[in-house]
Design an enzyme around this catalytic site. Structure first.
Site, PDB file in Angstrom:
ATOM      1  N   GLU A 121       0.733  -1.291   0.019  1.00  0.00           N
ATOM      2  CA  GLU A 121      -0.016  -0.058   0.170  1.00  0.00           C
ATOM      3  C   GLU A 121       0.853   1.406  -0.106  1.00  0.00           C
ATOM      4  O   GLU A 121       0.609   2.143  -0.810  1.00  0.00           O
ATOM      5  CB  GLU A 121      -0.934   0.037   1.144  1.00  0.00           C
ATOM      6  N   THR A 145      -5.916   8.691  -5.428  1.00  0.00           N
ATOM      7  CA  THR A 145      -5.760   8.383  -3.973  1.00  0.00           C
ATOM      8  C   THR A 145      -4.703   9.532  -3.211  1.00  0.00           C
ATOM      9  O   THR A 145      -4.999  10.082  -2.089  1.00  0.00           O
ATOM     10  CB  THR A 145      -5.326   6.949  -3.564  1.00  0.00           C
TER      11      THR A 145
END
Length: 333
Positions: A155, A208
């Protein structure tokens, strides 16, 4: 599941040989699910898995040491085949190094079965599928929680921030609370069995990294108190099986007011969903996907249909999914 984990104990220092000790031979195919992170008021600390969409990884043992990525489908050429730059291979490499098996040769195929940049944990699903695949090839039946630190590394590469509210539910299934990051401490929460999720992914771009950059660094104490109360109410509703309390608690005064500006007609979609019978409505992850909780599957389907109709009316395409909360997490296909 052990609800506590630290990096120092994340992985065993030994593992069975490939193809033996309960493994599946020289290849395996794994599915890992999409996830809804934040769950409105739980920024970076709450998430849950859904049945669809998700990603698939095919992993094969090779004679040559090292990791290669031979194929990626469903990404429109957006993801790197370079194993040093792909979240799947990077997280698997870190895991193998931690157990002293960096000499293993692996080939990876990644099949994207879910949209990239959807706010549904696309990178998380791929990373978790890869980690679960190598764990399966090794015949390692220990608690999958030891894979979590390596999924977080994936991530960090994907979006610049190593949060766990997507990878943890993708890895464990169900509804997950990240109580702490230092040390890493996760708790799997119960949830009402009749809870359904309606998801709509509008065809707009909300990166994001950019969605994180617009969040305020400082907040008012009164807003923090409101947020704490809502998070506590949501967790209490999950434990009590009280869907109405869950709905009353799912309000965000910190992040949603800013991120909603990136999603066309967000508040109109919320109005449509609530009028159709949703108990709550919010942004999935950083968006642009939105989701609603409902008390039954039929209401969830009606909400997705009406939201898609509205988006079509403003010339925005969309994809929709309806699912209960997925308690299984990744699975071998």
């Amino acid at each position: 599941m052990n609800n506590k984990i630290t990096e120092s104990t994340a992985a065993s220092k030994s593992a069975p040989p490939l193809g033996g000790g309960g493994g599946v031979g020289d290849s395996v195919q794994v599915f890992a699910p999409a996830t809804v992170a934040n769950v409105v008021c739980g920024f970076d600390v709450l998430g849950f898995a859904v049945n669809e969409p998700g990603d698939e990884v095919i992993m094969r043992v090779t004679d040559k040491p090292g990791i290669t990525i031979s194929k990626i489908t469903g990404d429109d050429g957006r993801l790197p085949l370079n194993p040093e730059k792909n979240t799947v291979s990077v997280s698997v490499k870190h895991y193998l190094q931690s157990i002293g098996r960096a000499d293993i040769g692996l080939d990876i195929e990644l099949h994207k079965k879910m949209p990239i940049g959807s706010g549904l944990g696309s990178s998380s699903a791929s990373t978790v599928a890869g980690l679960f695949a190598i764990k399966t090839l090794l015949g390692d039946d220990s608690d999958p929680i030891k894979l979590l630190p390596f999924a977080i590394k994936g991530e960090e590469m994907a979006c610049g921030h190593g949060h766990a509210d997507n990878v943890a539910p993708a890895l464990f299934g169900g509804f997950v609370l990240i109580r702490s990051y230092e040390p890493l401490d996760v708790v799997r929460l119960p949830h009402p069995k009749g809870l359904y999720c309606a998801i709509v992914f509008p065809d707009v771009d909300v990166p994001t990294r950019e969605a994180r950059q617009i969040i305020r660094n400082k907040i008012y104490m009164k807003d923090a108190v409101t947020q704490w109360g809502n998070i506590a109410g949501l967790v209490s509703g999950l434990f009590m099986g009280d869907i109405d309390l869950i709905g009353r608690s799912m309000h965000d005064v910190l992040v949603e007011p800013v991120r909603s500006m990136l999603i066309p007609d967000f508040y109109k979609m919320r109005e449509i969903a609530m009028q159709t019978g949703a108990v709550s409505f919010g942004i999935s992850g950083s968006g642009p996907s939105v989701f609603a909780f409902t008390k039954d599957e039929e209401t969830a389907r009606q909400i997705t249909q009406k939201l898609q109709k509205h988006l079509t009316g403003i010339k925005i395409g969309s994809q929709a999914y309806v699912s209960p909360i997925n308690d299984a997490g990744p699975r071998v296909l």
